[in-house]
Scaffold this motif. Structure first.
Motif, PDB file in Angstrom:
ATOM      1  N   ALA A   1       4.147   5.241  -4.318  1.00 41.80           N
ATOM      2  CA  ALA A   1       4.396   4.490  -3.110  1.00 41.80           C
ATOM      3  C   ALA A   1       3.634   4.511  -1.970  1.00 41.80           C
ATOM      4  CB  ALA A   1       5.866   4.724  -2.894  1.00 41.80           C
ATOM      5  N   SER A   2       3.578   3.574  -1.235  1.00 45.09           N
ATOM      6  CA  SER A   2       2.876   3.486   0.136  1.00 45.09           C
ATOM      7  C   SER A   2       3.304   2.365   0.916  1.00 45.09           C
ATOM      8  CB  SER A   2       1.069   3.648   0.032  1.00 45.09           C
ATOM      9  OG  SER A   2       0.846   2.229  -0.452  1.00 45.09           O
ATOM     10  N   ASN A   3       3.065   2.485   2.303  1.00 45.25           N
ATOM     11  CA  ASN A   3       3.503   1.383   3.051  1.00 45.25           C
ATOM     12  C   ASN A   3       2.843   0.052   2.699  1.00 45.25           C
ATOM     13  OD1 ASN A   3       5.030   3.236   4.316  1.00 45.25           O
ATOM     14  ND2 ASN A   3       3.542   3.637   6.010  1.00 45.25           N
ATOM     15  N   GLU A   4       1.497   0.105   2.153  1.00 39.76           N
ATOM     16  CA  GLU A   4       0.779  -0.992   1.960  1.00 39.76           C
ATOM     17  C   GLU A   4       1.527  -2.029   0.922  1.00 39.76           C
ATOM     18  OE1 GLU A   4      -0.736   1.923   2.522  1.00 39.76           O
ATOM     19  OE2 GLU A   4      -1.196   1.705   4.639  1.00 39.76           O
ATOM     20  N   ASN A   5       2.279  -1.294   0.058  1.00 41.38           N
ATOM     21  CA  ASN A   5       2.961  -2.001  -1.055  1.00 41.38           C
ATOM     22  C   ASN A   5       4.040  -2.952  -0.681  1.00 41.38           C
ATOM     23  OD1 ASN A   5       2.038   1.176  -2.781  1.00 41.38           O
ATOM     24  ND2 ASN A   5       1.102  -0.867  -3.141  1.00 41.38           N
ATOM     25  N   PHE A   6       4.495  -2.800   0.656  1.00 37.66           N
ATOM     26  CA  PHE A   6       5.540  -3.544   0.887  1.00 37.66           C
ATOM     27  C   PHE A   6       5.098  -4.964   1.124  1.00 37.66           C
ATOM     28  CE2 PHE A   6       6.945   0.464   2.930  1.00 37.66           C
ATOM     29  CZ  PHE A   6       7.816   0.998   1.797  1.00 37.66           C
ATOM     30  N   TYR A   7       5.992  -6.042   1.087  1.00 41.24           N
ATOM     31  CA  TYR A   7       5.790  -7.243   1.242  1.00 41.24           C
ATOM     32  C   TYR A   7       6.764  -8.087   1.108  1.00 41.24           C
ATOM     33  CZ  TYR A   7       6.934  -8.124  -3.851  1.00 41.24           C
ATOM     34  OH  TYR A   7       7.580  -7.940  -4.919  1.00 41.24           O
ATOM     35  N   THR A   8       6.605  -9.520   1.817  1.00 40.86           N
ATOM     36  CA  THR A   8       7.660 -10.398   1.847  1.00 40.86           C
ATOM     37  C   THR A   8       7.120 -11.561   0.920  1.00 40.86           C
ATOM     38  OG1 THR A   8       9.419 -11.700   2.925  1.00 40.86           O
ATOM     39  CG2 THR A   8       6.864 -11.591   3.784  1.00 40.86           C
ATOM     40  N   THR A   9       7.949 -12.827   0.551  1.00 48.26           N
ATOM     41  CA  THR A   9       7.180 -13.767   0.026  1.00 48.26           C
ATOM     42  C   THR A   9       7.304 -15.120   0.816  1.00 48.26           C
ATOM     43  OG1 THR A   9       9.454 -14.202  -1.260  1.00 48.26           O
ATOM     44  CG2 THR A   9       8.118 -12.545  -2.067  1.00 48.26           C
ATOM     45  N   THR A  10       6.524 -15.946   0.236  1.00 48.50           N
ATOM     46  CA  THR A  10       6.448 -17.456   0.607  1.00 48.50           C
ATOM     47  C   THR A  10       8.062 -18.112   0.496  1.00 48.50           C
ATOM     48  OG1 THR A  10       5.493 -18.185  -1.180  1.00 48.50           O
ATOM     49  CG2 THR A  10       4.298 -17.857   0.905  1.00 48.50           C
ATOM     50  N   GLU A  11       8.621 -17.440  -0.536  1.00 48.54           N
ATOM     51  CA  GLU A  11       9.980 -18.127  -0.871  1.00 48.54           C
ATOM     52  C   GLU A  11      11.265 -17.457   0.386  1.00 48.54           C
ATOM     53  OE1 GLU A  11      12.261 -18.998  -4.770  1.00 48.54           O
ATOM     54  OE2 GLU A  11      11.990 -16.673  -4.506  1.00 48.54           O
ATOM     55  N   ILE A  12      10.840 -16.387   0.539  1.00 48.52           N
ATOM     56  CA  ILE A  12      11.754 -15.770   1.567  1.00 48.52           C
ATOM     57  C   ILE A  12      11.514 -16.246   2.919  1.00 48.52           C
ATOM     58  CG2 ILE A  12      12.140 -13.553   2.767  1.00 48.52           C
ATOM     59  CD1 ILE A  12      11.890 -12.183   0.014  1.00 48.52           C
TER      60      ILE A  12
END
Length: 230
Positions: A15-26
């Motif tokens: 795990a790392s902070n760079e793996n966090f994301y949001t999506t175009t759907e959200i």
């Protein structure tokens, strides 16, 4: 409600902070824009987004039964999101979404850090639990598994089978599926179990004694925490 910030892997070692994301759907849902508007905007600024990081995506079936047409969902990491969200304008919905999303990224980072700390603590005490079970007067062939599953249940309030279902791939260890709060409780309960297993002779506790004791302590702790809130 769908979380604003997602993280694909449950493996804390990767795990790392760079793996966090949001999506175009959200983004479309929370900014009161159509999915087409958001996805078209991503494609329009694809070059700029990819200068920040690779633009990852996946396909999602529009039908709940996973049949028929699919929709391409883009993933935006925190830096890409900081660039992209202002492009949607400053409507009240977008402003609120920017505020909520920033808080969600911070919360996810804090959760990750807390999980790493609790996971490190858990690893240190695993050997102690293994040794205690090995020397337990009332041990059986599957005692370690039974004790571990009991700890998961009292820490989460759910059966170990339910917790395992958090990982569809069924590849992660059970403790890697716990939240930071659940891991903290798991570690606390483990610290109580080890002395119970270490008692020998006439004072040796069997599995049912330990289970009853942990469930009593869990209930007592919940009532104590609730009384402090008032």
């Amino acid at each position: 409600m769908t979380p604003l910030v997602l993280f694909d892997s449950l493996d804390l070692s990767k795990a790392s902070n760079e793996n966090f994301y949001t999506t175009t759907e959200i983004i479309a849902q929370r900014s009161d824009n159509s999915y087409k508007v958001v996805s078209d905007l991503v494609r329009k600024y694809r070059f700029e987004l990819e200068k920040i990081a690779p633009l990852n995506s996946f396909f999602k079936k529009l039908n709940v039964n996973d049949v028929g047409r699919s929709r391409k969902i883009y993933k935006l990491n925190e830096q890409q999101t900081l660039f992209f969200i202002p492009l949607l304008g400053n409507t009240p919905a977008v402003v609120q979404f920017k505020f909520d999303l920033a808080a969600a990224f911070v919360a996810m980072k804090n959760e990750l850090q807390a999980r790493k700390i609790e996971r490190a603590t858990e690893k240190v005490t695993t050997r102690s639990l293994t040794d205690a079970v090995h020397d337990w007067d009332n041990k059986s062939k599957h005692s370690y598994i039974h004790i571990r599953n009991l700890l998961v249940k009292v820490a989460t309030g759910e059966s170990h089978t339910y917790v395992k279902n958090r990982d569809p791939s069924n590849k992660k260890s059970m403790v890697d599926l716990l939240t930071s709060d659940e891991l903290e409780e798991y570690n606390y309960m483990k610290s109580l179990v080890i002395p119970m297993l270490s008692k020998s002779g006439e004072k040796a506790m069997d599995y049912h004694d330990i289970k009853e004791k942990l469930e009593f302590l869990t209930t007592k702790k919940v009532h104590t925490d609730q009384s402090r809130d008032f």
